[in-house]
Design an enzyme around this catalytic site. Structure first.
Site, PDB file in Angstrom:
ATOM      1  N   GLU A  67      47.262  24.231  47.479  1.00 39.31           N
ATOM      2  CA  GLU A  67      47.341  22.818  47.102  1.00 39.31           C
ATOM      3  C   GLU A  67      45.955  22.164  47.108  1.00 39.31           C
ATOM      4  O   GLU A  67      45.587  21.457  46.168  1.00 39.31           O
ATOM      5  CB  GLU A  67      48.280  22.082  48.062  1.00 39.31           C
ATOM      6  CG  GLU A  67      48.252  20.562  47.965  1.00 39.31           C
ATOM      7  CD  GLU A  67      48.763  20.026  46.639  1.00 39.31           C
ATOM      8  OE1 GLU A  67      48.593  18.814  46.401  1.00 39.31           O
ATOM      9  OE2 GLU A  67      49.318  20.810  45.841  1.00 39.31           O
ATOM     10  N   HIS A 100      54.911  16.161  34.392  1.00 36.44           N
ATOM     11  CA  HIS A 100      53.525  16.331  34.855  1.00 36.44           C
ATOM     12  C   HIS A 100      52.796  17.407  34.064  1.00 36.44           C
ATOM     13  O   HIS A 100      51.650  17.217  33.639  1.00 36.44           O
ATOM     14  CB  HIS A 100      53.543  16.673  36.349  1.00 36.44           C
ATOM     15  CG  HIS A 100      52.189  16.704  36.980  1.00 36.44           C
ATOM     16  ND1 HIS A 100      51.506  17.872  37.198  1.00 36.44           N
ATOM     17  CD2 HIS A 100      51.389  15.705  37.432  1.00 36.44           C
ATOM     18  CE1 HIS A 100      50.349  17.600  37.775  1.00 36.44           C
ATOM     19  NE2 HIS A 100      50.256  16.300  37.921  1.00 36.44           N
ATOM     20  N   HIS A 132      53.133  33.145  31.684  1.00 34.71           N
ATOM     21  CA  HIS A 132      54.084  32.336  30.920  1.00 34.71           C
ATOM     22  C   HIS A 132      53.521  30.931  30.695  1.00 34.71           C
ATOM     23  O   HIS A 132      53.596  30.383  29.583  1.00 34.71           O
ATOM     24  CB  HIS A 132      55.408  32.269  31.691  1.00 34.71           C
ATOM     25  CG  HIS A 132      56.558  31.714  30.914  1.00 34.71           C
ATOM     26  ND1 HIS A 132      57.052  32.308  29.780  1.00 34.71           N
ATOM     27  CD2 HIS A 132      57.312  30.599  31.114  1.00 34.71           C
ATOM     28  CE1 HIS A 132      58.066  31.611  29.311  1.00 34.71           C
ATOM     29  NE2 HIS A 132      58.246  30.556  30.100  1.00 34.71           N
TER      30      HIS A 132
END
Length: 312
Positions: free
Chosen positions: A58, A123, A275
């Site tokens: 993060e 987002h 992906h």
């Protein structure tokens, strides 16, 4: 064009890709709460006492996003100064900064107050718009249009309408894919392409989200395939269209393949990130086709010349 501006465009474009992949990594590893409810600091500190893998993921994403944000601001300002005479430059510069700020605010709001899955799913799409604006700025800076004679390109009605429509639809598919991740529906179906290996209606909301995304992605794949066939048949003398849609179809194929492998490998992290990479590249390419549609309309107006006064 100044070499330093080209290098900045290259680095910023790659940086935006890393931001997109970093965001996908945060979501897939469930690291969104790695820094607690603190932003931009991590657990209220620059260097927290307890370091966990989720915290590293993060906080690294935040750090990369901050650095890339500065690069985007520099690229927008420098592009405005150097190639502001090109019609699309100022618009793209504003969009790249505006949507980067918007995605940062959504990320911060998610950490501090929390957000619904449906808001968080937007987002990734908002980040894609900022990435696409940066990519198009890089294309203008490298004068790709001149190399492919895009300043003289004229598209027919079918190609223009389908390019605009498929770009809007691709953004919808991106949203459904992000919704799959944020609702935790990635592995709700054990089979592919059917949910449980047989044709039947989904049993719950998660299956509807997963199968809805698969159906939407399948339709996008077929749509791109149809446009590619049209481009191959009608635009053999226009390499930017001929090869561009072939590349788009290859990226769409890789996108579908990686989506299937996510199920078969039970959410392998590398496959999942690929992906996200393939859809980012595909969406960026489709937005370039949008730019070509706009250029085509300008070229049509130039060729039409001034209006003729028939009253004389």
């Amino acid at each position: 064009m100044q070499p330093r501006l080209k290098w900045l465009a290259n680095i910023t474009t790659i940086g935006m890709l890393l931001v997109l992949l970093g965001g996908a990594l945060v979501t897939k590893t469930e690291s969104g709460d790695g820094c607690g409810a603190s932003w931009p600091l991590c657990k209220g500190k620059w260097i927290p006492d307890e370091i966990t893998p989720q915290l590293v993921i993060e906080f690294s994403h935040r750090a990369v996003s901050g650095i890339v944000g500065i690069l985007v601001l520099l690229l927008a300002y420098w592009s405005w100064k150097q190639i502001g005479h090109i019609r699309e430059t100022k618009f793209l510069a504003v969009v790249s900064v505006l949507f980067l700020v918007l995605q940062s605010l959504i990320g911060a709001a998610r950490v501090i107050w929390g957000q619904s899955d449906y808001i968080l799913a937007a987002h990734f799409g908002i980040s894609l718009i900022s990435f696409s604006a940066v990519l198009l700025l890089a294309i203008l800076i490298h004068e790709i249009d001149k190399k492919f004679a895009a300043d003289r390109l004229i598209l027919d009605g079918f190609m223009k309408k389908n390019t605009v429509a498929v770009s809007v639809y691709a953004f919808f598919v991106v949203y459904t894919g992000a919704l799959v991740r944020h609702t935790g529906a990635s592995m709700i179906c054990s089979g592919w392409p059917l949910c449980r290996g047989r044709l039947e209606f989904p049993d719950n909301l998660f299956e509807w989200v997963q199968m809805g995304h698969r159906f939407a992605a399948g339709l996008l794949y077929l749509w791109i395939f149809a446009i590619m066939l049209y481009g191959i048949r009608r635009y053999k003398d226009k390499p930017v269209i001929y090869y561009g849609w072939i590349i788009a179809f290859l990226l769409a194929s890789l996108q579908v393949l990686s989506g299937a492998l996510i199920i078969f490998t039970k959410l392998n992290l590398f496959i999942a990130l690929m992906h996200a990479l393939f859809i980012s590249c595909l969406f960026g390419l489709i937005t370039y086709f949008l730019l070509l549609v706009y250029r085509s309309r300008l070229n049509e107006m130039k060729n039409a010349g001034p209006p003729v006064n028939l009253s004389r």
